[in-house]
Design an enzyme around this catalytic site. Structure first.
Site, PDB file in Angstrom:
ATOM      1  N   ARG A 127      -5.974  -2.674  -7.535  1.00 59.86           N
ATOM      2  CA  ARG A 127      -5.121  -1.723  -6.809  1.00 59.86           C
ATOM      3  C   ARG A 127      -5.171  -0.424  -7.595  1.00 59.86           C
ATOM      4  O   ARG A 127      -4.573  -0.317  -8.679  1.00 59.86           O
ATOM      5  CB  ARG A 127      -3.695  -2.290  -6.712  1.00 59.86           C
ATOM      6  CG  ARG A 127      -2.726  -1.443  -5.906  1.00 59.86           C
ATOM      7  CD  ARG A 127      -1.379  -2.160  -5.808  1.00 59.86           C
ATOM      8  NE  ARG A 127      -0.372  -1.311  -5.225  1.00 59.86           N
ATOM      9  CZ  ARG A 127      -0.106  -1.220  -3.935  1.00 59.86           C
ATOM     10  NH1 ARG A 127      -0.796  -1.947  -3.083  1.00 59.86           N
ATOM     11  NH2 ARG A 127       0.832  -0.415  -3.483  1.00 59.86           N
ATOM     12  N   HIS A 154      -6.891   0.438   2.719  1.00 57.30           N
ATOM     13  CA  HIS A 154      -5.977  -0.655   2.355  1.00 57.30           C
ATOM     14  C   HIS A 154      -6.299  -1.846   3.269  1.00 57.30           C
ATOM     15  O   HIS A 154      -5.495  -2.224   4.126  1.00 57.30           O
ATOM     16  CB  HIS A 154      -4.532  -0.206   2.533  1.00 57.30           C
ATOM     17  CG  HIS A 154      -3.530  -1.053   1.809  1.00 57.30           C
ATOM     18  ND1 HIS A 154      -3.860  -2.202   1.124  1.00 57.30           N
ATOM     19  CD2 HIS A 154      -2.172  -0.920   1.692  1.00 57.30           C
ATOM     20  CE1 HIS A 154      -2.767  -2.730   0.604  1.00 57.30           C
ATOM     21  NE2 HIS A 154      -1.736  -1.974   0.928  1.00 57.30           N
ATOM     22  N   GLN A 157      -3.904  -4.979   3.878  1.00 60.84           N
ATOM     23  CA  GLN A 157      -2.723  -4.703   4.689  1.00 60.84           C
ATOM     24  C   GLN A 157      -3.051  -4.828   6.173  1.00 60.84           C
ATOM     25  O   GLN A 157      -2.273  -5.381   6.952  1.00 60.84           O
ATOM     26  CB  GLN A 157      -2.191  -3.301   4.396  1.00 60.84           C
ATOM     27  CG  GLN A 157      -0.987  -2.899   5.243  1.00 60.84           C
ATOM     28  CD  GLN A 157       0.219  -3.782   4.991  1.00 60.84           C
ATOM     29  OE1 GLN A 157       0.642  -3.931   3.842  1.00 60.84           O
ATOM     30  NE2 GLN A 157       0.780  -4.379   6.034  1.00 60.84           N
ATOM     31  N   ASP A 249       4.124   4.653   8.248  1.00 54.99           N
ATOM     32  CA  ASP A 249       4.023   4.325   6.831  1.00 54.99           C
ATOM     33  C   ASP A 249       4.759   5.417   6.068  1.00 54.99           C
ATOM     34  O   ASP A 249       5.264   6.379   6.662  1.00 54.99           O
ATOM     35  CB  ASP A 249       2.540   4.247   6.438  1.00 54.99           C
ATOM     36  CG  ASP A 249       2.324   3.737   5.012  1.00 54.99           C
ATOM     37  OD1 ASP A 249       3.265   3.171   4.430  1.00 54.99           O
ATOM     38  OD2 ASP A 249       1.203   3.901   4.487  1.00 54.99           O
ATOM     39  N   CYS A 289       4.225  -1.079   6.702  1.00 57.55           N
ATOM     40  CA  CYS A 289       3.714  -1.891   5.589  1.00 57.55           C
ATOM     41  C   CYS A 289       4.684  -1.965   4.411  1.00 57.55           C
ATOM     42  O   CYS A 289       4.482  -2.784   3.512  1.00 57.55           O
ATOM     43  CB  CYS A 289       2.350  -1.391   5.138  1.00 57.55           C
ATOM     44  SG  CYS A 289       2.352   0.242   4.384  1.00 57.55           S
ATOM     45  N   ARG A 316       0.979 -10.944   4.465  1.00 61.30           N
ATOM     46  CA  ARG A 316       0.147 -10.463   3.366  1.00 61.30           C
ATOM     47  C   ARG A 316      -0.350 -11.642   2.533  1.00 61.30           C
ATOM     48  O   ARG A 316      -1.481 -11.625   2.018  1.00 61.30           O
ATOM     49  CB  ARG A 316       0.943  -9.487   2.496  1.00 61.30           C
ATOM     50  CG  ARG A 316       1.209  -8.119   3.115  1.00 61.30           C
ATOM     51  CD  ARG A 316      -0.055  -7.289   3.219  1.00 61.30           C
ATOM     52  NE  ARG A 316      -0.698  -7.133   1.921  1.00 61.30           N
ATOM     53  CZ  ARG A 316      -0.347  -6.209   1.012  1.00 61.30           C
ATOM     54  NH1 ARG A 316       0.613  -5.332   1.290  1.00 61.30           N
ATOM     55  NH2 ARG A 316      -0.983  -6.125  -0.132  1.00 61.30           N
TER      56      ARG A 316
END
Length: 324
Positions: A127, A154, A157, A249, A289, A316
């Site tokens: 990440r 991402h 996600q 988001d 998310c 997830r």
């Protein structure tokens, strides 16, 4: 029941055509690199794992004896917990590494780090701030590299988002998803995935916050190839009109704190409310998310029965398990 395995080829059927999809040893830096059938297989395996482990209470130690290095330049509740619990549920051993443990490109080059980790573990989830870091790790490692988030994409996600929608609506093909917010990494991953699943995509971003031009071009190509609609606008209500799913988001990502005041001003009118949903289809739902701020979506939507954010967060775990 087809015996499930995370690391071998299985044959799955999509739209009546049998297609052998082999994902063994694959890295996942972006879903741009995955075909329609490969993404569908990932979603199928995620749903199968969820059913067998959560509902049937099966014990599936498919990753017994395997270890995972988790490199986190950015903190995260969902990415860390889903990865650690998911890998452990399959019998593997996750090793969490913060910037205090491993300084990519500072104490040791990314090249050397990739080669060292290749001899110590079986897979790396990273990440990171810069997507180029992932590309360098992938280039030098002899084991799979999974993108846990970068400035460009991402992917893990988006797999969770589409699994959530598949569970709720029963099918993805023909759905319309409307993104209302920043042209960021999560949107980029939607753009690389939606058309491959037969999903129409409408995007509303303020002027100056549009998605990357190269990604827009690739999304337009994919939309044409798969016969879906792709709409880009700066009007949130235009994007919401006739949609099945409203998505947003954060407006201020980690590393953008100094821009917060300007961003909040520029995103005025982009908060998702019941008024936004009033022009959507009667069965509209909402995704985010997380973590969420009030300016992005109000409580009336966020905590309503239309909100799928908490099943989305749980998924997830089930989707990261098949990425590993």
């Amino acid at each position: 029941t087809i015996p499930y395995t995370a690391i071998h080829t299985i044959t799955v059927t999509f739209s009546g055509a049998a297609s052998a999809v082999n994902l063994k040893g694959r890295s996942c830096l972006t879903l741009k690199d995955f075909s329609s059938d490969e993404i569908k297989k990932l979603l199928w395996m995620s749903g199968d794992l969820k059913h067998r482990i959560k509902h049937e209470k099966e014990y599936l130690p498919l990753l017994r004896g395997k270890s995972l290095a988790m490199i986190f330049e950015k903190r995260s509740t969902r990415t860390r917990m889903s990865t650690e619990t998911g890998f452990a549920l399959l019998g593997g051993h996750p090793c969490f590494l913060t910037s205090q443990d491993i300084h990519l490109g500072v104490n040791e080059s990314s090249t050397d780090t990739a080669r060292v980790l290749s001899g110590l573990c079986d897979i790396v989830l990273a990440r990171v701030y810069n997507h180029s870091t992932l590309e360098e790790l992938h280039k030098e490692a002899s084991i799979p590299i999974i993108n846990g988030l970068s400035d460009l994409f991402h992917p893990i996600q988006i797999l969770a988002d589409f699994l959530t929608l598949q569970e709720h609506y029963g099918s993805l093909s023909g759905l319309t998803v409307s993104w209302i917010g920043d042209g960021n990494n999560v949107l980029h991953s939607f753009m690389m995935t939606a058309a491959k699943l037969g999903v129409h995509l409408k995007i509303a971003t303020p002027k100056g916050y549009e998605p990357e031009k190269s990604i827009v071009q690739e999304a337009q190509r994919l939309s044409k190839q798969h016969g879906t609609q792709l709409v880009l606008t700066s009007d949130p209500m235009e994007a919401a009109h006739g949609t099945n799913v409203l998505v947003t988001d954060t407006w201020v990502s980690m590393g953008q704190e100094e821009e917060k005041k300007k961003r909040l001003k520029d995103f005025q009118g982009y908060q998702i409310t019941m008024q936004t949903g009033s022009v959507a289809k009667p069965d509209w739902t909402f995704l985010h998310c997380l973590p969420r701020k009030m300016e992005e979506v109000d409580d009336q939507v966020f905590y309503s029965s239309r909100s799928l954010v908490f099943p989305e967060a749980e998924n997830r775990k089930w989707t990261i398990m098949v990425s590993e």
